[in-house]
Structures are given as C-alpha cells and as structure tokens.
Design a protein around this motif. Structure first.
Motif, PDB file in Angstrom:
ATOM      1  N   CYS A   1       8.659   2.443   8.212  1.00  0.00           N
ATOM      2  CA  CYS A   1       8.682   1.628   7.019  1.00  0.00           C
ATOM      3  C   CYS A   1       8.395   2.439   5.670  1.00  0.00           C
ATOM      4  O   CYS A   1       7.369   3.132   5.867  1.00  0.00           O
ATOM      5  CB  CYS A   1       7.745   0.249   7.173  1.00  0.00           C
ATOM      6  N   ASP A   2       9.200   2.172   4.717  1.00  0.00           N
ATOM      7  CA  ASP A   2       8.946   2.796   3.589  1.00  0.00           C
ATOM      8  C   ASP A   2       8.868   1.747   2.581  1.00  0.00           C
ATOM      9  O   ASP A   2       8.946   1.908   1.085  1.00  0.00           O
ATOM     10  CB  ASP A   2      10.158   3.472   3.146  1.00  0.00           C
ATOM     11  N   ARG A   3       8.170   0.302   2.892  1.00  0.00           N
ATOM     12  CA  ARG A   3       8.211  -0.729   1.683  1.00  0.00           C
ATOM     13  C   ARG A   3       6.882  -0.262   0.985  1.00  0.00           C
ATOM     14  O   ARG A   3       5.757   0.159   1.408  1.00  0.00           O
ATOM     15  CB  ARG A   3       7.840  -2.020   2.415  1.00  0.00           C
ATOM     16  N   PRO A   4       6.830  -0.337  -0.262  1.00  0.00           N
ATOM     17  CA  PRO A   4       5.883   0.078  -1.197  1.00  0.00           C
ATOM     18  C   PRO A   4       4.801  -1.030  -1.284  1.00  0.00           C
ATOM     19  O   PRO A   4       4.506  -1.942  -0.631  1.00  0.00           O
ATOM     20  CB  PRO A   4       6.621  -0.054  -2.802  1.00  0.00           C
ATOM     21  N   PRO A   5       3.634  -0.580  -1.872  1.00  0.00           N
ATOM     22  CA  PRO A   5       2.331  -1.360  -1.953  1.00  0.00           C
ATOM     23  C   PRO A   5       2.665  -2.822  -2.257  1.00  0.00           C
ATOM     24  O   PRO A   5       1.813  -3.786  -1.813  1.00  0.00           O
ATOM     25  CB  PRO A   5       1.394  -0.726  -2.567  1.00  0.00           C
ATOM     26  N   GLU A   6       3.165  -2.973  -3.449  1.00  0.00           N
ATOM     27  CA  GLU A   6       3.483  -4.211  -3.959  1.00  0.00           C
ATOM     28  C   GLU A   6       4.536  -5.235  -3.055  1.00  0.00           C
ATOM     29  O   GLU A   6       4.218  -6.316  -3.240  1.00  0.00           O
ATOM     30  CB  GLU A   6       4.341  -3.966  -5.304  1.00  0.00           C
TER      31      GLU A   6
ATOM     32  N   ILE B   1      -7.672   0.177  -0.530  1.00  0.00           N
ATOM     33  CA  ILE B   1      -6.600   0.031   0.804  1.00  0.00           C
ATOM     34  C   ILE B   1      -5.486   0.463   0.289  1.00  0.00           C
ATOM     35  O   ILE B   1      -4.650   1.581   0.844  1.00  0.00           O
ATOM     36  CB  ILE B   1      -6.762  -1.212   1.180  1.00  0.00           C
ATOM     37  N   THR B   2      -4.813  -0.064  -0.982  1.00  0.00           N
ATOM     38  CA  THR B   2      -3.635   0.417  -1.264  1.00  0.00           C
ATOM     39  C   THR B   2      -3.185   1.606  -1.808  1.00  0.00           C
ATOM     40  O   THR B   2      -2.397   2.295  -1.288  1.00  0.00           O
ATOM     41  CB  THR B   2      -3.215  -0.509  -2.720  1.00  0.00           C
ATOM     42  N   LYS B   3      -4.593   2.417  -2.311  1.00  0.00           N
ATOM     43  CA  LYS B   3      -4.314   3.638  -2.627  1.00  0.00           C
ATOM     44  C   LYS B   3      -4.285   4.542  -1.533  1.00  0.00           C
ATOM     45  O   LYS B   3      -4.082   5.545  -1.458  1.00  0.00           O
ATOM     46  CB  LYS B   3      -5.251   4.134  -3.905  1.00  0.00           C
ATOM     47  N   ARG B   4      -5.443   4.220  -0.438  1.00  0.00           N
ATOM     48  CA  ARG B   4      -5.169   4.805   0.645  1.00  0.00           C
ATOM     49  C   ARG B   4      -4.084   5.178   1.520  1.00  0.00           C
ATOM     50  O   ARG B   4      -3.889   6.023   2.070  1.00  0.00           O
ATOM     51  CB  ARG B   4      -6.504   4.253   1.508  1.00  0.00           C
ATOM     52  N   ASP B   5      -3.425   3.837   1.622  1.00  0.00           N
ATOM     53  CA  ASP B   5      -2.350   3.750   2.574  1.00  0.00           C
ATOM     54  C   ASP B   5      -1.031   4.111   1.724  1.00  0.00           C
ATOM     55  O   ASP B   5       0.023   4.515   2.377  1.00  0.00           O
ATOM     56  CB  ASP B   5      -2.377   2.288   3.227  1.00  0.00           C
ATOM     57  N   GLY B   6      -0.733   3.718   0.439  1.00  0.00           N
ATOM     58  CA  GLY B   6       0.250   3.849  -0.111  1.00  0.00           C
ATOM     59  C   GLY B   6       1.572   3.309   0.030  1.00  0.00           C
ATOM     60  O   GLY B   6       2.794   3.696  -0.358  1.00  0.00           O
ATOM     61  N   GLY B   7       1.549   2.009   1.068  1.00  0.00           N
ATOM     62  CA  GLY B   7       2.536   1.464   1.300  1.00  0.00           C
ATOM     63  C   GLY B   7       2.397   0.828   2.860  1.00  0.00           C
ATOM     64  O   GLY B   7       1.206   0.959   3.443  1.00  0.00           O
ATOM     65  N   CYS B   8       3.336   0.095   3.415  1.00  0.00           N
ATOM     66  CA  CYS B   8       3.159  -0.357   4.836  1.00  0.00           C
ATOM     67  C   CYS B   8       3.021   0.790   5.577  1.00  0.00           C
ATOM     68  O   CYS B   8       3.822   1.677   5.657  1.00  0.00           O
ATOM     69  CB  CYS B   8       4.606  -1.158   5.137  1.00  0.00           C
ATOM     70  N   MET B   9       2.028   0.701   6.385  1.00  0.00           N
ATOM     71  CA  MET B   9       1.666   1.845   7.448  1.00  0.00           C
ATOM     72  C   MET B   9       2.664   1.798   8.768  1.00  0.00           C
ATOM     73  O   MET B   9       2.454   2.589   9.492  1.00  0.00           O
ATOM     74  CB  MET B   9       0.358   1.491   7.822  1.00  0.00           C
ATOM     75  N   TYR B  10       3.447   0.722   8.732  1.00  0.00           N
ATOM     76  CA  TYR B  10       4.208   0.482  10.098  1.00  0.00           C
ATOM     77  C   TYR B  10       5.167   1.741  10.082  1.00  0.00           C
ATOM     78  O   TYR B  10       5.864   2.403   9.278  1.00  0.00           O
ATOM     79  CB  TYR B  10       4.987  -0.826  10.209  1.00  0.00           C
ATOM     80  N   PRO B  11       5.389   2.375  11.509  1.00  0.00           N
ATOM     81  CA  PRO B  11       6.085   3.585  11.552  1.00  0.00           C
ATOM     82  C   PRO B  11       7.551   3.414  11.164  1.00  0.00           C
ATOM     83  O   PRO B  11       8.355   2.290  11.642  1.00  0.00           O
ATOM     84  CB  PRO B  11       5.925   3.856  13.437  1.00  0.00           C
TER      85      PRO B  11
END
Length: 511
Positions: free
Chosen positions: A428-433, A416-426
């Motif tokens: 938002c640029d928060r990274p996966p961690e 999921i982390t590699k597919r989404d690359g971070g927060c999916m909320y419109p």
C-alpha cells in the motif's frame, strides 16, 4: 532460432484461454492462472529485454548512420524498439535498462558450460539468500541483476530499485551495495510494489549520501517559480513549481481543511464528524473546493487569525531528524560563515579532491515526502509557528510518550506518522494523511496494559485498517520491526515509508 520462436508463438497463441474459458474458472483457479501467465510474461519479457539492450548498443549515437536504428529511419534504439514491439517509449527505455541488468548478471554469474564428465550440464539453481547475493562479484548493482535473472525480483522491482538508488559518487559503492542487499531483503520479507520499492530506494540514497541530498534540496528550492497567464476565454491560469518545504507551507493548510473530502482519516469528535459530513455533501467538485479554499485562505490571511479558521486543529508540518543529522547542521552553521567568506579549510570538498560545495549540512524529512531538506533548514523552520520537530534515536523510535488513555495524543500521532511515513500494509502506498492509527495491542484485550504507546501503534489506511479487524489479523512488534500475521499465511514484515527510518538504517550501516 527464429523458426523455433515462430513455432513457440503459434503454440502459445493457440493455448491461451479465451474469455469464456477464464469465466468458467473458480476464484482459486483464476489466481493460479494469473500466476502462470505472469510467469510466461516474465520469461518472454526477459528475452525481449536482452534483445532491446543489444538493439540499443548497435544503435549507439557514435555509430552515426551505421547504427541499426538509424539504418531503419530512427534516431535511437528506444525509438526503433518502440516501433518493433508496439509499446510506449518509456516502456522501451525500461526494457533496455532491464536487458542491461540481465547482461550484467551473465557476467557476474557465468553458467557452468561442462559437467564433470565433459557433458553439457545445467548448473544447479543457487539458493535464494542474501548471503549468496552478497558474494556475487561485480559492481554495487550486480546483486540486483542476479536477483532479476533468477526471478527473485520482478523486472519492475529491479528497475525501480536501480533507478531509485542511481549511480553513487566515487567512494560510496560499498554503502550502495549494502543498501541494495537490505532493500532486496525487504522485498522478500514484505510485499513491496515496484513504486514503493523505488521510493524506498530514493529515501535510502538520500540517507547514504546526505551531502549530495542537501545539495539537491537547495537546487529544488532554487527552481521554485510562480507564473500567471490569462487565457483567451478570460480564465486565469497559474503555473506553480514548489520545493517540498514551500509545498508544505502552501498545500498543508488546504489538505487539512479538505481532508475528509479527499479520503482522509475518520474523526472521533462530534463537531469534526459534523463538519466532515457537510464537506462530503458539498456539491462542488474537488477541484472547485480546492480553488475556493485557496482563495479563502488568502482572503482570511489579511483579515482573520488562523485560530478562527482552523479552531483546535491549527495546521502544522512535522519535521523528522536524527540526532546525528542535527549535529551536522549545528556544526555546518559554524562552517558556513567561513565558506561564504572564501575560507574552505573546514569544508569537506577539498579532502575528497572535489569542488567545494560547502559543509555537510545534514538532512531531514517533511510529512509524506521522499525528498530530503537540509537539516540546517530544519533548524530554521523549527523556530517558526506551524512546525513540529521529532527526534529519533538509533533504534528508529521516538521518546516513549505512553499515556493512560485509549486514543493516541496529538504528539504521539505525529511521532507515529513520521516513523511509518504512510500505511504500513504490504504493497500500500497511501500517504499519512489518508491513514489511521492502529493499536497493535487491542485496548479491550489488554486490561492490565491499557496504554497508548507510540511503539504499539502503526499507521494503516482506512481500507487496510478495516481489513485487519474484519479478518482478525494482528500485528506483532519484534524489537523495532513490525510483522503482519494473517490467518493461514506466513508472517510478513511491514516496512516503513519514512525517510528518517532510511536515514537511521544508513547511520547503523556506517557504524
């Protein structure tokens, strides 16, 4: 015209609200006032941008001392504009670029000058559709310029998109134009911030021209450096430049150990919760903790097995690659030996009339990075401890790893982390961690389908994860896309920040 502008400035200045006026507005009125003022700012900004482009053109270096800026004591148009408007140099350069795009829009979409009765008649506003932009004449970036002209993209979005994609190599213009239209559509279906759009464009550029992206990855690796200085105070300063792969090796373990302190995801195991609480209560600053952690890691590297330090959470880096890029890497390994020996008969360069730079090695992406690495490097790294490969199919999904349990497994979380690359909320640029795993099919509401499947999980940062639950919003999956349904608002498409997803879209476009 100048008299009209001065009169307009007087009217606008007198009409602008003061702090007391704004303080009396209700919350909905404040939002509407912000939108209105934003529209005024955008209109004024467009006029300034057109002036900026013209000033820059009249200050070209080849004009020498006859240039407009040079006559006023400046070396270039950006410096002159900076002084005239009172802005930073970077903003002056952006205005010049935006003005150039508006000029491009005027060429690609000339206004009608006369109506049917030979009387001045303003042309009708065109439809805001991708089909209209696709039909616009001109270079690959003409759709960006036209979208900017009509307010379908903000100046910051248009500039971020144009700067992120950069100028394509000869022969790649059709692919660049297609990617431009795709990203504009993404802007309309989701709420892309200018920064997020620029990053998405950067990932798309690497995915469209994998050969150039692989070359840039090798150049980044060649620029790595480590320097040490002793200051007069006796403190020792280190200056480190690392490529993405080296950074994953260096900072990955530090980030994992300090994740709770740096705003990482919440834990569910009691031991992890207690350790996170201890770290959050530590009186040291984040900078002091990071420095001490690096020293501890180096010390323990020569005295302790990593399993004793990280317990059950040994550091790892996930590498995402598509089967197409993997095939490129394997083919490149056969060609590279010939290339380095001087036999370029199998290399792609001569076929395009270019200087041979070796075979196309494909690209892959590491956790949380927009910059690509070569797929041949990915093959090498997969053999090392601490690296986990994830392979994606043509739909952008990993292999179904559904389990009859509530929490996602470690392998599922990595997927999921590699597919989404971070927060999916419109927006938002928060990274996966800094993100958590959200079930789009709530466990308690689906007793007949209690599975944690990769396709039914997305990444959300802690704040937006809580918002979705608190406001009873929900996310719906439609084929491979995810849509946010917020009460009282139209659905918004959620866009991935993952480089591998851009790669998959580029592969689809090529087929």
């Amino acid at each position: 015209m100048l008299d009209s502008l001065r009169s307009l400035a007087t009217v606008v200045t007198s009409a602008l609200p003061c702090a007391a006026d704004l303080g009396s507005l209700s919350a909905p009125e404040e939002a509407e006032a912000a939108r209105v003022l934003g529209g005024i700012r955008s209109a004024v900004g467009s006029s300034i941008a057109l002036l900026a482009a013209d000033i820059d053109r009249k200050s070209a270096r080849e004009l020498g001392t006859d240039g407009l800026a040079q006559k006023n004591g400046f070396t270039d148009g950006a410096g002159f504009l900076q002084d005239l408007v009172g802005i930073e140099r970077g903003e002056a350069a952006r205005l010049i670029r935006v003005g150039g795009m508006l000029e491009t829009a005027a060429e690609a979409e000339p206004d009608a000058s006369l109506g049917a009765d030979d009387a001045p008649d303003a042309p009708p506003e065109p439809p805001q559709t991708i089909e209209y932009l696709a039909a616009v004449a001109g270079a690959w970036d003409a759709p960006i310029a036209v979208a900017l002209k009509h307010g379908w993209l903000t100046a910051s979005q248009a500039d971020g998109l144009r700067q992120g994609l950069r100028v394509p190599r000869p022969g790649f213009e059709p692919a660049w134009r297609g990617a431009t239209l795709d990203l504009i559509r993404d802007c309309w279906t989701g709420r892309w911030s200018p920064e997020g759009l620029a990053r998405a464009a950067k990932r798309m550029r690497a995915s469209l021209d994998t050969h150039t992206a692989a070359q840039e990855a090798q150049q980044r690796y060649a620029q790595r450096s480590f320097r040490r200085f002793i200051r007069h105070s006796g403190m020792v300063h280190y200056d480190i430049d690392l490529d993405p792969e080296s950074d994953a090796r260096f900072y990955g373990p530090v980030k994992q150990l300090l994740s709770p302190r740096f705003g990482g995801p919440r834990f569910t195991a009691e031991d992890d919760i207690a350790a996170a609480k201890t770290l959050e209560d530590d009186p040291r600053s984040n900078e002091q903790l990071a420095a001490d952690t690096v020293i501890d890691l180096i010390q323990r590297a020569v005295t302790t097995d990593t399993g004793d330090l990280f317990k059950t959470h040994e550091p790892h880096v996930t590498i995402a690659v598509t089967t197409t890029e993997l095939r490129k890497a394997r083919a490149a390994q056969d060609v590279l030996s010939k290339h380095h020996a001087g036999d370029h008969t199998s290399c792609p360069g001569p076929a395009f009339g270019l200087t041979c730079d070796g075979p196309d090695q494909g690209i892959a992406f590491l956790d949380g990075r927009d910059e690509a690495i070569t797929a041949t490097d990915a093959l090498r790294m997969i053999c090392d401890r601490g690296y986990t490969p994830l392979f994606f199919d043509e739909t952008g999904q990993t292999i179904d790893l559904g389990k009859d349990q509530r929490y996602f497994t470690r392998t599922q979380r990595r997927a999921i982390t590699k597919r989404d690359g971070g927060c999916m909320y419109p927006g938002c640029d928060r990274p996966p961690e800094d993100s958590e795993y959200h079930h789009i099919n709530p466990w308690a509401l689906h007793p007949s389908h209690r599975k944690s499947e990769v396709r039914d999980g997305i990444l959300l940062c802690r704040r937006h994860h809580k918002l979705i639950h608190d406001f009873v919003a929900h996310v719906e999956r439609q084929r491979g896309d995810y849509w946010l349904h917020w009460p009282g608002k139209p659905p918004q498409q959620l866009h991935t920040k993952s480089g591998v997803q851009a790669l998959i879209r580029a592969e689809r476009a090529r087929t």
